[in-house]
Design a protein around this motif. Structure first.
Motif, PDB file in Angstrom:
ATOM      1  N   LEU A  97      59.643 -87.290   9.139  1.00 27.15           N
ATOM      2  CA  LEU A  97      59.076 -88.534   9.444  1.00 27.15           C
ATOM      3  C   LEU A  97      59.206 -89.137  10.616  1.00 27.15           C
ATOM      4  O   LEU A  97      58.339 -89.628  11.245  1.00 27.15           O
ATOM      5  N   PRO A  98      60.295 -89.043  11.423  1.00 25.51           N
ATOM      6  CA  PRO A  98      60.206 -89.503  12.955  1.00 25.51           C
ATOM      7  C   PRO A  98      59.169 -88.896  13.593  1.00 25.51           C
ATOM      8  O   PRO A  98      58.595 -89.627  14.495  1.00 25.51           O
ATOM      9  N   ALA A  99      59.029 -87.543  13.587  1.00 27.09           N
ATOM     10  CA  ALA A  99      58.096 -86.673  14.394  1.00 27.09           C
ATOM     11  C   ALA A  99      56.488 -87.348  13.948  1.00 27.09           C
ATOM     12  O   ALA A  99      55.712 -87.583  14.766  1.00 27.09           O
ATOM     13  N   LEU A 100      56.156 -87.505  12.644  1.00 29.78           N
ATOM     14  CA  LEU A 100      55.014 -87.946  12.350  1.00 29.78           C
ATOM     15  C   LEU A 100      54.745 -89.238  12.694  1.00 29.78           C
ATOM     16  O   LEU A 100      53.431 -89.770  12.971  1.00 29.78           O
ATOM     17  N   ALA A 101      55.758 -90.230  12.594  1.00 32.68           N
ATOM     18  CA  ALA A 101      55.805 -91.620  13.093  1.00 32.68           C
ATOM     19  C   ALA A 101      55.550 -91.546  14.594  1.00 32.68           C
ATOM     20  O   ALA A 101      54.583 -92.437  15.135  1.00 32.68           O
TER      21      ALA A 101
ATOM     22  N   ILE B 161      66.429 -77.507  17.817  1.00 34.44           N
ATOM     23  CA  ILE B 161      65.173 -76.931  17.875  1.00 34.44           C
ATOM     24  C   ILE B 161      63.822 -78.108  17.241  1.00 34.44           C
ATOM     25  O   ILE B 161      62.876 -78.116  18.135  1.00 34.44           O
ATOM     26  N   ILE B 162      64.033 -78.841  16.346  1.00 37.27           N
ATOM     27  CA  ILE B 162      63.144 -79.787  15.915  1.00 37.27           C
ATOM     28  C   ILE B 162      62.868 -80.647  17.165  1.00 37.27           C
ATOM     29  O   ILE B 162      61.575 -81.047  17.520  1.00 37.27           O
ATOM     30  N   SER B 163      63.904 -81.200  17.834  1.00 34.20           N
ATOM     31  CA  SER B 163      63.723 -82.170  19.047  1.00 34.20           C
ATOM     32  C   SER B 163      62.680 -81.430  19.959  1.00 34.20           C
ATOM     33  O   SER B 163      62.181 -82.113  20.515  1.00 34.20           O
ATOM     34  N   LYS B 164      63.184 -80.344  20.355  1.00 35.35           N
ATOM     35  CA  LYS B 164      62.498 -79.576  21.547  1.00 35.35           C
ATOM     36  C   LYS B 164      60.986 -79.315  21.082  1.00 35.35           C
ATOM     37  O   LYS B 164      60.168 -79.672  21.822  1.00 35.35           O
TER      38      LYS B 164
ATOM     39  N   ARG C 292      61.408 -72.990   4.559  1.00 36.57           N
ATOM     40  CA  ARG C 292      60.613 -74.083   4.205  1.00 36.57           C
ATOM     41  C   ARG C 292      60.429 -75.118   5.453  1.00 36.57           C
ATOM     42  O   ARG C 292      59.756 -75.476   6.071  1.00 36.57           O
ATOM     43  N   VAL C 293      61.773 -75.379   5.849  1.00 35.51           N
ATOM     44  CA  VAL C 293      61.774 -76.170   7.214  1.00 35.51           C
ATOM     45  C   VAL C 293      61.106 -75.626   8.318  1.00 35.51           C
ATOM     46  O   VAL C 293      60.454 -76.313   9.182  1.00 35.51           O
ATOM     47  N   ILE C 294      61.085 -74.317   8.659  1.00 32.28           N
ATOM     48  CA  ILE C 294      60.351 -73.623   9.804  1.00 32.28           C
ATOM     49  C   ILE C 294      59.034 -73.772   9.665  1.00 32.28           C
ATOM     50  O   ILE C 294      58.165 -74.244  10.507  1.00 32.28           O
ATOM     51  N   MET C 295      58.351 -73.487   8.280  1.00 30.72           N
ATOM     52  CA  MET C 295      56.989 -73.727   8.103  1.00 30.72           C
ATOM     53  C   MET C 295      56.493 -75.208   8.466  1.00 30.72           C
ATOM     54  O   MET C 295      55.318 -75.235   8.688  1.00 30.72           O
ATOM     55  N   ASP C 296      57.346 -75.985   7.957  1.00 31.66           N
ATOM     56  CA  ASP C 296      56.947 -77.588   8.022  1.00 31.66           C
ATOM     57  C   ASP C 296      56.927 -77.860   9.376  1.00 31.66           C
ATOM     58  O   ASP C 296      56.075 -78.553   9.820  1.00 31.66           O
ATOM     59  N   LEU C 297      57.940 -77.310  10.102  1.00 33.80           N
ATOM     60  CA  LEU C 297      57.981 -77.610  11.663  1.00 33.80           C
ATOM     61  C   LEU C 297      56.567 -77.022  12.345  1.00 33.80           C
ATOM     62  O   LEU C 297      56.061 -77.761  13.142  1.00 33.80           O
TER      63      LEU C 297
END
Length: 313
Positions: A177-181, A140-143, A212-217
């Motif tokens: 962090l990878p997504a923010l980077a 999900i995060i990758s997509k 919390r992961v969903i909200m941060d995503l």
């Protein structure tokens, strides 16, 4: 300093001496100068005392003791702030990450990458409570973020220090962090790393973090898409709502004035008012977002672009 190893610690008293020893052994045959920054995040099991004694024995170990339990993201941010190395390595304090993989991460980083993430290809965790939810979350995060990694949850990562300087961490954004980077224009890759079963202590992770992961995503997705142009998202939905409301209002006006029928008992009247008010509010949110975005960038003298290199004669 070549390397700064940042390690958040929470109730890992039995693991700390073994971890420091393993890191020292993994780097003893290299020419790297390094420091180990252990950030205690309000431990209550004696980890603080162990860190104090270890820091007094080893000159390359620095212990940072936080006043209370803030969470992994603030602990990592504290370590990043005190790091002086050209390359920053992060890993967990539970001995599940293998310090022997650190030279491999550094070697890969020196191929021209800004961030190298570890991939626990043969992960030693429970299938139902850890592995399956993790695979779903990684997909999900990758997509959503556009950064394809097999293992976002692996703490073993290598960063260039200038990249870390561009990242501001809040909430529980350490896992992204990878997504923010990537938003900052970083070149990212992933390599398989070792993973060991936990020997001492209990895991601090569970299904309770899902919300919390969903909200941060969602936060990361908005930052990636609309940080410098919030009006594009709020304005679009605001304009759509406003136009639809005006169209319905025009239709009701025609019925009332043209046909002489009552519109007081029609649900469309309530929908019309709601859509127009929603459209105006969304426009206001967009304008406020634009002002906040400008304040955010200008107050920190933070550019809206990143230069990788300048080539001239």
């Amino acid at each position: 300093m070549d390397l700064s190893l940042v390690i958040p610690i929470y109730n890992e008293a039995e693991n700390i001496p073994l971890l420091i020893s393993a890191i020292t052994n993994s780097l003893k045959d290299t020419n790297f100068t390094y420091e180990i920054i252990c950030v205690d995040d309000g431990s209550i099991d004696g980890s603080i005392e162990v860190l104090r004694s270890v820091a007094k024995i080893h000159s390359h170990v620095k212990a940072i003791i936080l006043r209370r339990n803030y969470g992994q993201t603030p602990a990592m941010a504290a370590g990043f702030e005190k790091a002086t190395g050209k390359i920053i390595i992060t890993l967990d304090g539970d001995l599940q990450n293998d310090p022997a993989d650190i030279p491999l991460l550094v070697a890969k980083l020196e191929e021209g990458y800004d961030l190298v993430s570890g991939w626990r290809k043969n992960r030693q965790d429970d299938t139902l409570t850890r592995l399956l939810p993790s695979k779903i979350a990684n997909w999900i995060i990758s997509k959503i973020t556009g950064v394809k990694l097999n293992d976002y949850g692996c703490s073993l990562k290598a960063y260039r220090s200038e990249l870390i300087a561009d990242l501001n961490l809040y909430g529980e954004l350490h896992r992204f962090l990878p997504a923010l980077a990537y938003i900052e224009g970083a070149k990212i890759t992933e390599i398989p790393v070792n993973h060991h079963a936990r020997r001492f202590g209990k895991s601090k992770y569970g299904l309770g973090r899902t919300f919390r992961v969903i909200m941060d995503l969602l936060t990361v997705f908005f930052i990636k898409k609309f940080l410098t142009r919030p009006m594009h998202v709020f304005g679009f939905f605001g304009l759509f709502s406003l136009i639809l409301g005006v169209m319905i209002g025009s239709y009701l006006t025609f019925i009332k004035l043209g046909l002489g029928k009552s519109i007081a008992d029609r649900p469309l009247l309530i929908l019309c008012v709601l859509l127009i008010l929603t459209g105006v509010q969304l426009f206001c949110f967009g304008l406020l977002g634009e002002l906040l975005m400008r304040t955010y960038h200008e107050s920190q003298q933070r550019p809206i672009y990143r230069i990788r290199e300048i080539v001239n004669n």
